[in-house]
Design a protein around this motif. Structure first.
Motif, PDB file in Angstrom:
ATOM      1  N   ARG A 184      57.348 -32.405 -25.636  1.00  0.00           N
ATOM      2  CA  ARG A 184      56.739 -31.195 -25.062  1.00  0.00           C
ATOM      3  C   ARG A 184      55.230 -31.279 -25.329  1.00  0.00           C
ATOM      4  NH1 ARG A 184      59.109 -26.900 -23.519  1.00  0.00           N
ATOM      5  NH2 ARG A 184      57.669 -25.471 -24.560  1.00  0.00           N
ATOM      6  N   HIS A 218      53.327 -23.923 -18.115  1.00  0.00           N
ATOM      7  CA  HIS A 218      52.927 -23.082 -19.250  1.00  0.00           C
ATOM      8  C   HIS A 218      52.432 -23.911 -20.433  1.00  0.00           C
ATOM      9  CE1 HIS A 218      57.265 -23.922 -19.530  1.00  0.00           C
ATOM     10  NE2 HIS A 218      57.082 -23.945 -20.829  1.00  0.00           N
ATOM     11  N   ASP A 240      52.758 -19.358 -29.394  1.00  0.00           N
ATOM     12  CA  ASP A 240      53.523 -18.128 -29.200  1.00  0.00           C
ATOM     13  C   ASP A 240      54.709 -18.334 -28.265  1.00  0.00           C
ATOM     14  OD1 ASP A 240      51.988 -16.577 -30.884  1.00  0.00           O
ATOM     15  OD2 ASP A 240      50.650 -15.851 -29.294  1.00  0.00           O
ATOM     16  N   LEU A 241      54.792 -19.511 -27.643  1.00  0.00           N
ATOM     17  CA  LEU A 241      55.913 -19.800 -26.745  1.00  0.00           C
ATOM     18  C   LEU A 241      57.208 -19.896 -27.540  1.00  0.00           C
ATOM     19  CD1 LEU A 241      54.261 -22.597 -24.548  1.00  0.00           C
ATOM     20  CD2 LEU A 241      54.735 -20.236 -23.851  1.00  0.00           C
ATOM     21  N   LYS A 242      58.331 -19.630 -26.847  1.00  0.00           N
ATOM     22  CA  LYS A 242      59.634 -19.714 -27.512  1.00  0.00           C
ATOM     23  C   LYS A 242      59.879 -21.131 -28.002  1.00  0.00           C
ATOM     24  CE  LYS A 242      64.538 -18.727 -26.840  1.00  0.00           C
ATOM     25  NZ  LYS A 242      65.584 -18.225 -25.905  1.00  0.00           N
ATOM     26  N   ASN A 243      59.587 -22.103 -27.126  1.00  0.00           N
ATOM     27  CA  ASN A 243      59.679 -23.509 -27.511  1.00  0.00           C
ATOM     28  C   ASN A 243      58.259 -24.068 -27.577  1.00  0.00           C
ATOM     29  OD1 ASN A 243      62.553 -23.672 -27.544  1.00  0.00           O
ATOM     30  ND2 ASN A 243      62.532 -23.698 -25.294  1.00  0.00           N
ATOM     31  N   ILE A 244      57.760 -24.190 -28.786  1.00  0.00           N
ATOM     32  CA  ILE A 244      56.355 -24.602 -28.924  1.00  0.00           C
ATOM     33  C   ILE A 244      56.204 -26.094 -28.599  1.00  0.00           C
ATOM     34  CG2 ILE A 244      56.000 -22.847 -30.708  1.00  0.00           C
ATOM     35  CD1 ILE A 244      55.846 -25.178 -32.740  1.00  0.00           C
TER      36      ILE A 244
END
Length: 345
Positions: A184, A218, A240-244
């Motif tokens: 990611r 994103h 702050d994303l759910k999946n950083i």
């Protein structure tokens, strides 16, 4: 009363010779006797005579002066470029007038107008981040003034250009992150009107595409500037994303270091939780903790080659002059802010 500078006429009157005789003696003309030359040179020294360089430049139609316009002069990048330029032109007897546009299109136009009035022989220009209209450069080129555009390209504007392969540098960086098992990978990009930022973003996207990884919008955040502060807010958004993200590729080293500060502030580890890669390989990058993986650019060579091409153009009066396009290669410098590639891979 302030004393006026001595002139050729003053020397001629004192020696009872013509001004043209003094002028030829000062230029070591073979038509003037050694005795007269010695007398002229001795008196010129006594009278502290200095040639009128403006008059000389008007006569020769050359000032041996180059105008250098950069977005800002305090950064390592542009300071090193200017150092390369200086070292190249000094031996040839050229002087520099160095100006900064402060990333302002209007200021850039004013600087070009002002330096043109001073009859500089040519320009080295790295456009501001706000420059999207190249009419002022077209006007300069139409006047016959040689221009070399460096670092930041001016798309569709024909001129000598010396650039760094930003696309390849970004591709190297992201490909390396993928090979270290990062999945990611976020990108903090710069203003997309700048070709450097466009090419780095495309290198990022193409590396993901080559390895069959999804492009997640994103995970891409665009910033307006290139300071450490510009790296802080987008990193907060990403964390702050759910999946950083497990890696961040930043537009430059300063933005990367701002990102590193926020990652540590959140209690995350670099590179165990989040790898970070910058671009520029600023000297301070290796001294941060952890030391920053970054894309090195041949900045000094960029300045030297740009100056060399400009001087060649200045001395080339041919109508069929062909513009040069030079693309210098960057190199990924791997340090401790990114995970190593495991030997078993």
């Amino acid at each position: 009363m302030k004393r006026r500078p001595s002139t050729i006429t003053d020397i001629a009157k004192a020696l009872n010779v013509s001004a043209s005789t003094v002028s030829r003696a000062l230029h070591d003309s073979p038509s003037i006797s050694r005795e007269t030359k010695d007398a002229v040179m001795e008196l010129a020294k006594e009278m502290n005579y200095q040639p009128n360089m403006l008059a000389v430049s008007l006569l020769n139609k050359k000032t041996k002066t180059i105008g250098v316009i950069v977005p800002e002069i305090t950064s390592y990048f542009f300071a090193t470029v200017v150092s390369g330029v200086q070292d190249m032109v000094e031996e040839a007897g050229f002087k520099l007038i160095i100006c900064q546009s402060n990333e302002s299109y209007e200021e850039e136009k004013k600087l070009i107008e002002t330096l043109s009035l001073g009859r500089v022989d040519g320009f080295l220009i790295s456009p501001s981040s706000k420059t999207t209209d190249f009419t002022h450069l077209d006007k300069l080129r139409s006047s016959g003034t040689p221009i070399v555009v460096f670092d930041r390209d001016c798309t569709d504007f024909e001129a000598d250009k010396v650039l760094v392969d930003d696309y390849d540098g970004a591709f190297q960086a992201v490909e390396y992150l993928i090979k270290t098992k990062c999945r990611r990978i976020a990108h903090i990009s710069g203003p997309q009107n700048l070709t450097t930022c466009q090419h780095r973003k495309k290198g990022y996207l193409d590396a993901l595409c080559k390895y069959g990884m999804d492009v997640e919008s994103h995970l891409m955040v665009e910033v307006d500037g290139f300071t450490s502060e510009d790296g802080e807010y987008p990193t907060k958004r990403l964390l702050d994303l759910k999946n950083i993200p497990d890696a961040i590729f930043a537009i430059n080293d300063a933005v990367a270091i701002g990102a590193m500060a926020i990652i540590r502030e959140r209690g995350l580890r670099i590179p165990e939780d989040v790898s970070v890669v910058g671009f520029d390989d600023e000297p301070y990058s290796k001294y941060f903790y952890p030391s920053l993986t970054s894309v090195w650019q041949p900045v000094y060579d960029l300045g030297m080659l740009s100056a060399k091409i400009l001087m060649n153009h200045i001395s080339n009066d041919q109508d069929d002059y062909e513009y040069r396009y030079e693309l210098l290669k960057p190199e990924l410098m791997i340090r401790n802010s990114s995970r190593p590639i495991l030997k078993s891979q």
